[in-house]
Design a protein around this motif. Structure first.
Motif, short mmCIF file in Angstrom:
data_model
loop_
_atom_site.label_atom_id
_atom_site.label_comp_id
_atom_site.label_asym_id
_atom_site.label_seq_id
_atom_site.Cartn_x
_atom_site.Cartn_y
_atom_site.Cartn_z
N GLY A 149 21.69 34.56 37.35
CA GLY A 149 22.41 35.59 38.07
C GLY A 149 21.47 36.49 38.84
N ARG A 195 34.58 34.17 34.98
CA ARG A 195 33.97 35.42 35.44
C ARG A 195 34.93 36.57 35.14
N VAL A 253 30.59 39.45 36.09
CA VAL A 253 29.78 38.82 35.05
C VAL A 253 30.31 37.40 34.87
N TYR A 254 29.41 36.43 34.93
CA TYR A 254 29.79 35.03 34.81
C TYR A 254 29.45 34.52 33.41
N TYR A 255 30.42 33.87 32.80
CA TYR A 255 30.27 33.37 31.44
C TYR A 255 30.40 31.84 31.42
N GLY A 280 26.84 35.97 29.10
CA GLY A 280 27.16 36.37 30.47
C GLY A 280 25.94 36.69 31.30
N THR A 281 26.07 36.48 32.60
CA THR A 281 25.01 36.84 33.55
C THR A 281 25.66 37.50 34.75
N GLN A 282 25.06 38.59 35.21
CA GLN A 282 25.64 39.37 36.30
C GLN A 282 25.34 38.74 37.65
#
Length: 123
Positions: A9, A38, A92-94, A116-118
């Motif tokens: 991310g 997300r 935020v992607y999960y 998660g990653t932003q």
């Protein structure tokens, strides 16, 4: 127990690209359905892409043609290539995985989740 760890991310300008990765622990990764979700502030978690153990893929209309999900079972990793990013893709992607088949929209069917990653897309 399976652990999922997302990476990749960051901040990107509109129209740009990012590639997210999700590394999984465990010896049975290849048998799992995997998906990316997300969640933006104040909004519900939504499906972004899914890939079955048989390599079938699914995308909602909001990302179809821009995002591509893939997996490398030898590396226990699933990827999300995101192109033509828009400010509304900010979230935020999960990464998520499950052992049994179901609709990709069935969030409770997913057994494992990453932290998660932003992803932030500036206009």
């Amino acid at each position: 127990q399976v652990q999922l760890v997302e990476s990749g991310g960051g901040l990107v300008q509109a129209g740009g690209s990012l590639r997210l990765s999700c590394a999984a622990s465990g010896r049975t990764f290849s048998t799992y359905d995997m998906a990316w979700f997300r969640q933006a502030p104040g909004k519900q978690r939504e499906l972004v892409a899914g890939i079955t153990s048989g390599l079938s893929t699914y995308y909602p209309d909001s990302v179809k043609g821009r995002f591509t999900v893939s997996r490398d079972n030898a590396k226990n990793t699933v990827y999300l290539q995101m192109n033509s990013l828009k400010p509304e893709d900010t979230a935020v992607y999960y990464c998520a995985g499950r052992m049994r088949s179901d609709s990709f929209y069935a969030i409770p069917s997913f057994d494992y989740w990453g932290q998660g990653t932003q992803v932030t897309v500036s206009s």
